[in-house]
Design an enzyme around this catalytic site. Structure first.
Site, short mmCIF file in Angstrom:
data_model
loop_
_atom_site.label_atom_id
_atom_site.label_comp_id
_atom_site.label_asym_id
_atom_site.label_seq_id
_atom_site.Cartn_x
_atom_site.Cartn_y
_atom_site.Cartn_z
N LYS A 56 0.84 -1.20 0.00
CA LYS A 56 0.00 0.00 0.00
C LYS A 56 0.87 1.25 0.00
CE LYS A 56 -1.89 -1.70 3.65
NZ LYS A 56 -2.69 -2.01 4.85
N THR A 109 -8.87 8.42 8.74
CA THR A 109 -8.26 7.27 8.09
C THR A 109 -8.02 6.10 9.05
OG1 THR A 109 -6.06 8.23 8.47
CG2 THR A 109 -7.12 8.70 6.34
N GLY A 112 -8.28 2.76 10.62
CA GLY A 112 -8.82 1.47 10.21
C GLY A 112 -8.80 1.21 8.72
N THR A 113 -8.09 2.03 7.95
CA THR A 113 -8.07 1.82 6.50
C THR A 113 -7.44 0.47 6.12
OG1 THR A 113 -6.06 3.16 6.43
CG2 THR A 113 -8.11 4.24 5.79
N GLY A 114 -6.35 0.12 6.82
CA GLY A 114 -5.68 -1.14 6.50
C GLY A 114 -6.54 -2.36 6.80
N CYS A 115 -7.16 -2.36 7.97
CA CYS A 115 -8.07 -3.45 8.35
C CYS A 115 -9.21 -3.55 7.35
CB CYS A 115 -8.63 -3.22 9.74
SG CYS A 115 -7.43 -2.94 11.04
#
Length: 262
Positions: A174, A208, A210-213
């Site tokens: 990412k 932003t 929690g974007t990865g989860c």
């Protein structure tokens, strides 16, 4: 999407603020019409300002959760998030080798709080990466796992190839933390050695958390629907972008996304 309802086992930590972790995973998976099951690795006290406390779930309790789900509900995909300790990494590795696995190697929260013990890194590389159908690190996590400094797309490519050498079938690096003017570049390296660059407009927002989860869980749900890795990644990136744009602006810090929208 397929008519079948995919069953996704989430192995991750709980976020009391609801923006990341198990809570974000369930919301994203539900949005994509899949069924969530959970094995909670840690209970955290956190909000949009940061993580105030982490309590690791006793290892026997975590094992019981995983065994209970697997023995009866037979997951189609396993999504792995926050693990925290080397004992958890080793346990999870021993349980998920027969499942299609999406590994989000959570190391640091959006707030900067550390979520992984230092001695876990080698265990993740040795035990979990070879089991991953897809690994989804941000640039910081990819640097830690590979030792490669990531400043641009060429560096993302090098790191993705290194993670593939370590055993992951597909790798998504990412680009949200990589400085690149107006664009965010997410780079996918497939098991067929195809490099796919997904470029999207950078959104200047504090919301932003929690974007990865959310991204990894959205991908897991769509892989459960038998979508190709390329399409699942592209669709999930678009979903996260829209979730940021429509964020409810809750809290005083890094706010959560809006997981449910058209």
């Amino acid at each position: 999407m397929s008519l079948k309802i995919p069953k996704i086992l989430i192995i991750a930590g709980s976020d009391s603020g609801g923006g990341a972790g198990i809570q974000a995973d369930i919301k994203a998976i539900t949005h994509f019409k899949a069924y969530s099951m959970t094995a909670i690795t840690a209970v955290t006290a956190q909000n949009t300002l940061g993580v105030q406390y982490i309590h690791s779930v006793p290892i026997n309790v975590l094992e019981a959760q995983i065994d209970s789900v697997i023995s009866d509900l037979s997951p189609d995909v396993v999504k792995i998030g926050m693990l925290g300790t080397i004992e958890v990494v080793d346990l999870v590795s021993s349980k998920i080798d027969s499942f299609q696995t999406i590994l989000d190697p959570v190391m640091v929260a959006t707030s900067g709080d550390k979520l992984l013990e230092d001695n876990c890194i080698n265990s993740i590389k040795k035990s979990l990466l070879p089991l991953a159908y897809l690994v989804t690190p941000n640039s910081y996590e990819a640097e830690i796992l590979t030792g490669i400094s990531i400043k641009n797309v060429n560096d993302q490519t090098k790191a993705a190839k290194k993670l593939q050498e370590l055993g992951a079938k597909n790798v998504l690096i990412k680009g949200g933390h990589v400085t690149s003017n107006e664009a965010v570049v997410d780079l996918l390296l497939t098991e067929n050695e195809e490099i796919i660059v997904n470029e999207s407009k950078r959104i200047n927002s504090k919301n932003t958390h929690g974007t990865g989860c959310t991204l990894a869980s959205a991908i897991a749900a769509q892989i459960g629907h038998k979508m190709s890795i390329q399409d699942a990644v592209r669709s999930s990136i678009e979903y996260v972008q829209k979730s940021i744009l429509n964020a409810p602006n809750f809290g005083s810090g890094n706010g959560p996304l809006r997981h449910f929208h058209d």
